[in-house]
Design an enzyme around this catalytic site. Structure first.
Site, PDB file in Angstrom:
ATOM      1  N   GLY A 164       0.814  -1.220   0.000  1.00  0.00           N
ATOM      2  CA  GLY A 164       0.000   0.000   0.000  1.00  0.00           C
ATOM      3  C   GLY A 164       0.841   1.259   0.000  1.00  0.00           C
ATOM      4  O   GLY A 164       2.023   1.231  -0.333  1.00  0.00           O
ATOM      5  N   HIS A 217       2.442   4.618  -4.938  1.00  0.00           N
ATOM      6  CA  HIS A 217       3.059   5.716  -5.683  1.00  0.00           C
ATOM      7  C   HIS A 217       3.190   5.280  -7.141  1.00  0.00           C
ATOM      8  O   HIS A 217       2.757   4.170  -7.512  1.00  0.00           O
ATOM      9  CB  HIS A 217       4.406   6.096  -5.066  1.00  0.00           C
ATOM     10  CG  HIS A 217       5.329   4.921  -4.840  1.00  0.00           C
ATOM     11  ND1 HIS A 217       5.861   4.185  -5.880  1.00  0.00           N
ATOM     12  CD2 HIS A 217       5.788   4.341  -3.706  1.00  0.00           C
ATOM     13  CE1 HIS A 217       6.617   3.225  -5.397  1.00  0.00           C
ATOM     14  NE2 HIS A 217       6.582   3.286  -4.069  1.00  0.00           N
ATOM     15  N   HIS A 258       4.394   1.708  -7.955  1.00  0.00           N
ATOM     16  CA  HIS A 258       3.365   0.664  -7.872  1.00  0.00           C
ATOM     17  C   HIS A 258       2.422   0.736  -9.086  1.00  0.00           C
ATOM     18  O   HIS A 258       2.044  -0.279  -9.661  1.00  0.00           O
ATOM     19  CB  HIS A 258       2.516   0.854  -6.614  1.00  0.00           C
ATOM     20  CG  HIS A 258       3.250   0.706  -5.320  1.00  0.00           C
ATOM     21  ND1 HIS A 258       3.422   1.753  -4.446  1.00  0.00           N
ATOM     22  CD2 HIS A 258       3.848  -0.365  -4.739  1.00  0.00           C
ATOM     23  CE1 HIS A 258       4.074   1.339  -3.378  1.00  0.00           C
ATOM     24  NE2 HIS A 258       4.357   0.058  -3.531  1.00  0.00           N
TER      25      HIS A 258
HETATM   26  P1  AMP Z   1       6.100  -2.466  -1.629  1.00  0.00           P
HETATM   27  O1  AMP Z   1       4.738  -1.873  -1.513  1.00  0.00           O
HETATM   28  O2  AMP Z   1       7.199  -1.515  -1.276  1.00  0.00           O
HETATM   29  O3  AMP Z   1       6.217  -3.814  -0.961  1.00  0.00           O
HETATM   30  O4  AMP Z   1       6.328  -2.747  -3.180  1.00  0.00           O
HETATM   31  C1  AMP Z   1       5.417  -3.512  -3.912  1.00  0.00           C
HETATM   32  C2  AMP Z   1       5.992  -3.773  -5.280  1.00  0.00           C
HETATM   33  O5  AMP Z   1       6.247  -2.533  -5.938  1.00  0.00           O
HETATM   34  C3  AMP Z   1       7.328  -4.529  -5.264  1.00  0.00           C
HETATM   35  O6  AMP Z   1       7.349  -5.454  -6.345  1.00  0.00           O
HETATM   36  C4  AMP Z   1       8.327  -3.426  -5.479  1.00  0.00           C
HETATM   37  O7  AMP Z   1       9.532  -3.871  -6.077  1.00  0.00           O
HETATM   38  C5  AMP Z   1       7.575  -2.514  -6.428  1.00  0.00           C
HETATM   39  N1  AMP Z   1       8.101  -1.148  -6.388  1.00  0.00           N
HETATM   40  C6  AMP Z   1       8.177  -0.328  -5.314  1.00  0.00           C
HETATM   41  N2  AMP Z   1       8.758   0.835  -5.654  1.00  0.00           N
HETATM   42  C7  AMP Z   1       9.057   0.766  -6.962  1.00  0.00           C
HETATM   43  C8  AMP Z   1       9.691   1.645  -7.898  1.00  0.00           C
HETATM   44  N3  AMP Z   1      10.130   2.833  -7.540  1.00  0.00           N
HETATM   45  N4  AMP Z   1       9.827   1.239  -9.168  1.00  0.00           N
HETATM   46  C9  AMP Z   1       9.386  -0.003  -9.545  1.00  0.00           C
HETATM   47  N5  AMP Z   1       8.794  -0.878  -8.712  1.00  0.00           N
HETATM   48  C10 AMP Z   1       8.633  -0.509  -7.435  1.00  0.00           C
END
Ligand code: AMP
Length: 280
Positions: A29, A32, A35
């Protein structure tokens, strides 16, 4: 549409499965553009898009930011509705972990889970692998999308999918960055205004090191020490390493497909980033 219960999500997907390709985008969640890019990619590869939102306690250490991790469900749902996501699965804690975490079954991908981020966050990747397996079993997606920002995580999930025979295709998304190069992350909001101004130095340092590699520099130890020294004036560096992209082992001078991995603290925020470097 948002669903909280595992039973209800299974019922809903029963009607879809076999008719449409299902993609899962797993998140914690506080969505941004990084995501949202995953969601857009999912739509290019599948017909029915499920986004999960769950702040997974098992991947946080006892002194980490589980309690303060930003939770913004309403705003997240709004962002996803503008992307026409088919289903948001936002389970309750007690449904995912009905028992205490310490007596819960855990999934560990060996060796690589203890390197890099795993060295500094013991148990982190076991928490990730365990919740990812749960989500895979609940949603049973055909396709999953993960971001390359968390490159070690992506590597571990690839191995998990192979080792545990999940019939799932993994698609990776490039890193989405702010204008100054800072990789987008929910944790960037922990940065104070002065810290935010210098946070882009991580990406600049990656680019500089990448440039030197492209110019033929083969003393990787020297390169990583230089980079760490530069970062050390503002950051507390956990690691800065030049690795083989294939297996994340330390790179040698004849390796061509490289990745530079970095994790560093700036104030309250632990920032991670990486840069792929192709030497031909
Ligand atoms: P998180 O919510 O941080 O657990 O991330 C969920 C998914 O979004 C994971 O697969 C992350 O690698 C991906 N993700 C988060 N930030 C970025 C970003 N800046 N660029 C690409 N993928 C992202």
């Amino acid at each position: 549409m948002m669903i909280e219960s595992i039973h209800a999500v299974r019922e809903k997907l029963r009607a879809v499965r076999g008719q449409q390709k299902i993609a899962l985008v797993g998140t914690m969640g506080n969505l941004h553009q990084g995501h949202l890019h995953l969601v857009k990619l999912a739509k290019q590869h599948a017909d029915y898009i499920v986004v999960s939102i769950f702040v997974n306690p098992m991947q946080f250490g006892p002194k980490e930011d589980f309690a303060s991790y930003p939770r913004t469900l309403e705003g997240d749902l709004e962002k996803l509705s503008s992307l026409d996501v088919d289903l948001v699965f936002a389970p309750k804690m007690q449904d995912i972990y009905p028992a205490q975490l310490d007596v819960h079954t855990k999934v560990t991908v060996p060796n690589i889970s203890d390197e890099f981020c795993g060295l500094f966050r013991p148990g982190f990747f076991t928490g990730v692998a365990t919740v990812v397996c749960k989500l895979f079993n609940i949603i049973q997606p055909n396709i999953v999308i993960f971001g390359e920002k968390d490159f070690q995580q992506l590597h571990i999930i690839r191995q998990l999918v192979q080792d545990l025979c999940f019939p799932i295709q993994i698609i990776s998304s490039p890193i989405i960055r702010e204008e100054d190069g800072l990789a987008m992350s929910s944790r960037n909001q922990y940065l104070l205004p002065q810290e935010r101004k210098i946070a882009g130095q991580i990406y600049q340092t990656l680019l500089n090191t990448g440039q030197k590699l492209m110019e033929g520099e083969v003393d990787f130890n020297n390169l990583t020490s230089q980079a760490k020294n530069i970062l050390a004036s503002h950051f507390k560096v956990d690691y800065f390493s030049i690795c083989k992209r294939e297996d994340l082992k330390e790179a040698c001078k004849d390796d061509k497909d490289l990745i530079i991995l970095v994790a560093a603290w700036l104030g309250r925020a632990r920032l991670i980033d990486n840069l792929c470097v192709d030497l031909c």
